[in-house]
Design a protein around this motif. Structure first.
Motif, PDB file in Angstrom:
ATOM      1  N   ALA A  71       0.830  -1.207   0.000  1.00 56.39           N
ATOM      2  CA  ALA A  71       0.000   0.000   0.000  1.00 56.39           C
ATOM      3  C   ALA A  71       0.863   1.255   0.000  1.00 56.39           C
ATOM      4  O   ALA A  71       0.585   2.216  -0.734  1.00 56.39           O
ATOM      5  CB  ALA A  71      -0.933   0.001   1.210  1.00 56.39           C
ATOM      6  N   ALA A  75       1.066   4.134  -2.922  1.00 57.48           N
ATOM      7  CA  ALA A  75       0.940   5.568  -2.666  1.00 57.48           C
ATOM      8  C   ALA A  75       2.142   6.325  -3.225  1.00 57.48           C
ATOM      9  O   ALA A  75       1.984   7.409  -3.809  1.00 57.48           O
ATOM     10  CB  ALA A  75       0.777   5.834  -1.174  1.00 57.48           C
ATOM     11  N   ILE A  91      -9.684   5.595  -4.390  1.00 59.50           N
ATOM     12  CA  ILE A  91      -9.051   4.330  -4.729  1.00 59.50           C
ATOM     13  C   ILE A  91     -10.209   3.459  -5.211  1.00 59.50           C
ATOM     14  O   ILE A  91     -11.132   3.164  -4.454  1.00 59.50           O
ATOM     15  CB  ILE A  91      -8.340   3.687  -3.519  1.00 59.50           C
ATOM     16  N   LEU A  94      -8.443  -2.586  -5.799  1.00 61.62           N
ATOM     17  CA  LEU A  94      -7.154  -3.222  -5.545  1.00 61.62           C
ATOM     18  C   LEU A  94      -7.240  -4.678  -5.957  1.00 61.62           C
ATOM     19  O   LEU A  94      -8.252  -5.338  -5.705  1.00 61.62           O
ATOM     20  CB  LEU A  94      -6.792  -3.166  -4.053  1.00 61.62           C
ATOM     21  N   CYS A 114      -3.337  -4.055   3.289  1.00 68.00           N
ATOM     22  CA  CYS A 114      -3.292  -3.031   2.251  1.00 68.00           C
ATOM     23  C   CYS A 114      -4.533  -2.145   2.322  1.00 68.00           C
ATOM     24  O   CYS A 114      -4.435  -0.912   2.298  1.00 68.00           O
ATOM     25  CB  CYS A 114      -3.164  -3.683   0.881  1.00 68.00           C
ATOM     26  N   SER A 115      -5.694  -2.763   2.403  1.00 69.75           N
ATOM     27  CA  SER A 115      -6.945  -2.007   2.424  1.00 69.75           C
ATOM     28  C   SER A 115      -7.005  -1.029   3.588  1.00 69.75           C
ATOM     29  O   SER A 115      -7.386   0.137   3.420  1.00 69.75           O
ATOM     30  CB  SER A 115      -8.135  -2.960   2.495  1.00 69.75           C
ATOM     31  N   MET A 118      -4.850   1.964   2.990  1.00 67.98           N
ATOM     32  CA  MET A 118      -5.434   2.917   2.030  1.00 67.98           C
ATOM     33  C   MET A 118      -6.390   3.867   2.733  1.00 67.98           C
ATOM     34  O   MET A 118      -6.432   5.056   2.421  1.00 67.98           O
ATOM     35  CB  MET A 118      -6.140   2.174   0.893  1.00 67.98           C
ATOM     36  N   GLY A 126     -10.198   6.222   0.368  1.00 72.45           N
ATOM     37  CA  GLY A 126      -9.394   5.006   0.305  1.00 72.45           C
ATOM     38  C   GLY A 126     -10.209   3.733   0.321  1.00 72.45           C
ATOM     39  O   GLY A 126      -9.672   2.641   0.122  1.00 72.45           O
ATOM     40  N   HIS A 128     -12.493   0.942  -1.196  1.00 75.38           N
ATOM     41  CA  HIS A 128     -12.380   0.463  -2.573  1.00 75.38           C
ATOM     42  C   HIS A 128     -13.018  -0.907  -2.753  1.00 75.38           C
ATOM     43  O   HIS A 128     -13.269  -1.612  -1.783  1.00 75.38           O
ATOM     44  CB  HIS A 128     -10.892   0.363  -2.944  1.00 75.38           C
ATOM     45  N   ALA A 148      -3.442  -1.513  -8.551  1.00 69.35           N
ATOM     46  CA  ALA A 148      -4.506  -0.585  -8.159  1.00 69.35           C
ATOM     47  C   ALA A 148      -5.039   0.198  -9.337  1.00 69.35           C
ATOM     48  O   ALA A 148      -4.314   0.463 -10.308  1.00 69.35           O
ATOM     49  CB  ALA A 148      -3.970   0.398  -7.103  1.00 69.35           C
ATOM     50  N   VAL A 150      -6.974   3.902  -9.668  1.00 72.03           N
ATOM     51  CA  VAL A 150      -7.185   5.095  -8.858  1.00 72.03           C
ATOM     52  C   VAL A 150      -7.872   6.162  -9.711  1.00 72.03           C
ATOM     53  O   VAL A 150      -7.393   6.481 -10.812  1.00 72.03           O
ATOM     54  CB  VAL A 150      -5.825   5.639  -8.346  1.00 72.03           C
TER      55      VAL A 150
END
Length: 155
Positions: A71, A75, A91, A94, A114-115, A118, A126, A128, A148, A150
Motif C-alpha cells: 500500500a 501511494a 481508490i 485493488l 493493504c486495504s 489505504m 481510500g 475500494h 490498483a 485510482v
C-alpha cells in the motif's frame, strides 16, 4: 497544489518509500481518462523484499505487514505519477495476490493490511472494491503483490 495528505502522513509518522523501478518490460503507472492504473507493487520494506509464503513460513500478521508495505509503495507510485496524493479522488479497486500454500484460505485477511492502510492514507476516498487471491508463486519470491486503479481529480 498543496500536499495535505502527505502532511497528515508525516504527522502520523508514516513515510512513503522511494517509488520502485520496474523489474521487467512495463511502466509503473498509466493514466487514461482520469484513471491511474498502478502496476503490481511487490512487498518491500526499507529496500528489502518481504519474501515467503502464507501457510508455510509466514504468519497472518507478517502477511498483513507485507500487504501494508505494498500500500505504501502504491501511494509512492501515485505521488510520482500524479504529482500529489491530493489528486486522488478515490481508490477504485485493488487486486491483491498472496503467495500461499494450496490449503491457505485467509487471503482476505492478508489483503486487509493493504486495504486498511489505504483508508489511513486517503480516508473515505481510500475505501475500494477488491479481489484477494492466493497464488503458487510471485515475482522475486515476494509474499504479496498489489495492483490498483485510482480515480484522479482533474489538474
Amino acid at each position: 497544489m498543496t500536499d495535505n495528505i502527505e502532511k497528515a502522513l508525516e504527522a502520523k509518522g508514516i513515510t512513503l518509500p522511494t517509488p520502485a523501478a520496474p523489474v521487467a518490460s512495463y511502466v509503473p503507472a498509466v493514466e487514461i481518462n482520469g484513471l491511474l492504473h498502478i502496476s503490481g507493487q511487490v512487498s518491500m520494506s526499507d529496500g528489502q523484499l518481504i519474501t515467503g509464503r502464507l501457510g508455510d513460513n509466514l504468519s497472518l500478521e507478517q502477511g498483513q505487514q507485507a500487504a501494508k508495505a505494498c500500500a505504501l509503495m502504491i501511494a509512492a507510485q501515485i505521488k510520482k505519477a500524479a504529482g500529489s496524493l491530493d489528486r486522488v479522488d478515490r481508490i477504485v479497486k485493488l487486486g491483491v495476490f498472496v503467495s500461499s500454500t494450496p490449503e491457505y484460505t485467509d487471503h482476505p485477511k492478508v489483503a486487509n493490511g493493504c486495504s486498511d492502510m489505504m483508508e489511513v492514507i486517503f480516508g473515505a476516498a481510500g475505501q475500494h472494491a477488491r479481489s484477494a487471491v492466493g497464488v503458487a508463486a510471485l515475482p522475486l519470491g515476494v509474499a504479496v503483490e498489489v495492483d490498483a486503479i485510482v480515480a484522479l481529480k482533474p489538474e
